[in-house]
Design an enzyme around this catalytic site. Sequence first.
Site, short mmCIF file in Angstrom:
data_model
loop_
_atom_site.label_atom_id
_atom_site.label_comp_id
_atom_site.label_asym_id
_atom_site.label_seq_id
_atom_site.Cartn_x
_atom_site.Cartn_y
_atom_site.Cartn_z
N ARG A 36 -2.33 2.88 -2.92
CA ARG A 36 -2.56 2.33 -4.08
C ARG A 36 -1.71 0.95 -4.14
O ARG A 36 -0.39 0.91 -3.87
CB ARG A 36 -1.92 3.03 -5.28
CG ARG A 36 -2.15 2.85 -6.81
CD ARG A 36 -1.78 3.85 -7.73
NE ARG A 36 -0.38 3.67 -7.67
CZ ARG A 36 0.19 4.05 -9.15
NH1 ARG A 36 -0.51 4.46 -10.15
NH2 ARG A 36 1.33 3.95 -9.20
N THR A 93 -1.92 -4.45 -8.25
CA THR A 93 -2.98 -4.27 -8.88
C THR A 93 -3.27 -2.66 -9.46
O THR A 93 -4.09 -2.51 -10.27
CB THR A 93 -4.37 -4.66 -8.04
OG1 THR A 93 -4.49 -3.60 -7.05
CG2 THR A 93 -4.30 -6.07 -7.57
N ASP A 137 7.90 8.77 -6.98
CA ASP A 137 7.10 8.51 -6.20
C ASP A 137 6.84 9.66 -4.98
O ASP A 137 7.80 10.02 -4.26
CB ASP A 137 7.40 7.42 -5.14
CG ASP A 137 6.16 6.91 -4.11
OD1 ASP A 137 5.68 7.80 -3.44
OD2 ASP A 137 5.91 5.65 -4.12
N ASP A 190 7.03 9.53 -1.08
CA ASP A 190 8.20 9.21 -0.69
C ASP A 190 9.13 10.32 -0.89
O ASP A 190 9.95 10.48 0.19
CB ASP A 190 9.06 7.89 -1.48
CG ASP A 190 8.31 6.57 -0.91
OD1 ASP A 190 7.62 6.51 -0.01
OD2 ASP A 190 8.48 5.57 -1.95
#
Length: 208
Positions: A103, A107, A199, A202
């Site tokens: 991703r 944007t 995240d 991660d």
Amino acid sequence: MGKLIILNHPLIDHKMTKIRDKNTDTKTFRENVNEISGLMAYEITRDLETRMVEVETPLMKTKSKVLANEVVIVPILRAGLGMVDGIHMMIPTAKIGHIGLYRDEETLKPHSYYEKFPKEIVGSTVLLVDPMLATGGSVLASIESLKKAGAKDIRFVGIVGCPEGVKAIEDAHPDVDIYLAALDEKLNSKGYIEPGLGDCGDRLFGTK
Ligand code: PRP
Ligand code: URA
């Protein structure tokens, strides 16, 4: 309209608390994501068709059930990989496909970098897995790829979702059932789910 099923189970809820905790280390985080996924497999597959086969027990011949159709698990890379082993352990005959997407941080649009499906994708039950359903952009792009490859029975399996992502799937693909371990409140301005777990890629792979 496809089903929206939020898993509601004390063991899953307990493990969710572990992965939400920012102090949980990478190994424990990975283990709990896998365990939640394995527990979810039970509910996701509840309505799979079976057929009768003959089997010989140590005592006699009898008839017993096996899965009627193939199952294909398709993780969205990277974070979806963290869910594969837990589900595969429950459905060891499943084949595995892969979809590589990331991703764009600005944007929030998905960019495709890899795709490989087994030939069984046509006619199988496809479990599309990704722990995070945020804007829904990654899942929509993945469903489009799967449908282009001939998949018909597609179920999305995520760990944390939000209303925005659920609506995106329901609007664009009302034939796809959605299974989540938790439905959180909302997306923040950076496209992260709140309260969420941060995240996921991660945290699974120790990249931050
Ligand atoms: C994360 C996550 C989903 C996606 C969700 O992946 O694992 O794939 O974002 O967001 P969306 O619903 O708004 O599309 P990311 O792009 O960070 O890649 P990674 O798994 O490789 O870390
Ligand atoms: N991807 C993640 O890993 N976490 C979020 O909260 C949203 C997208």
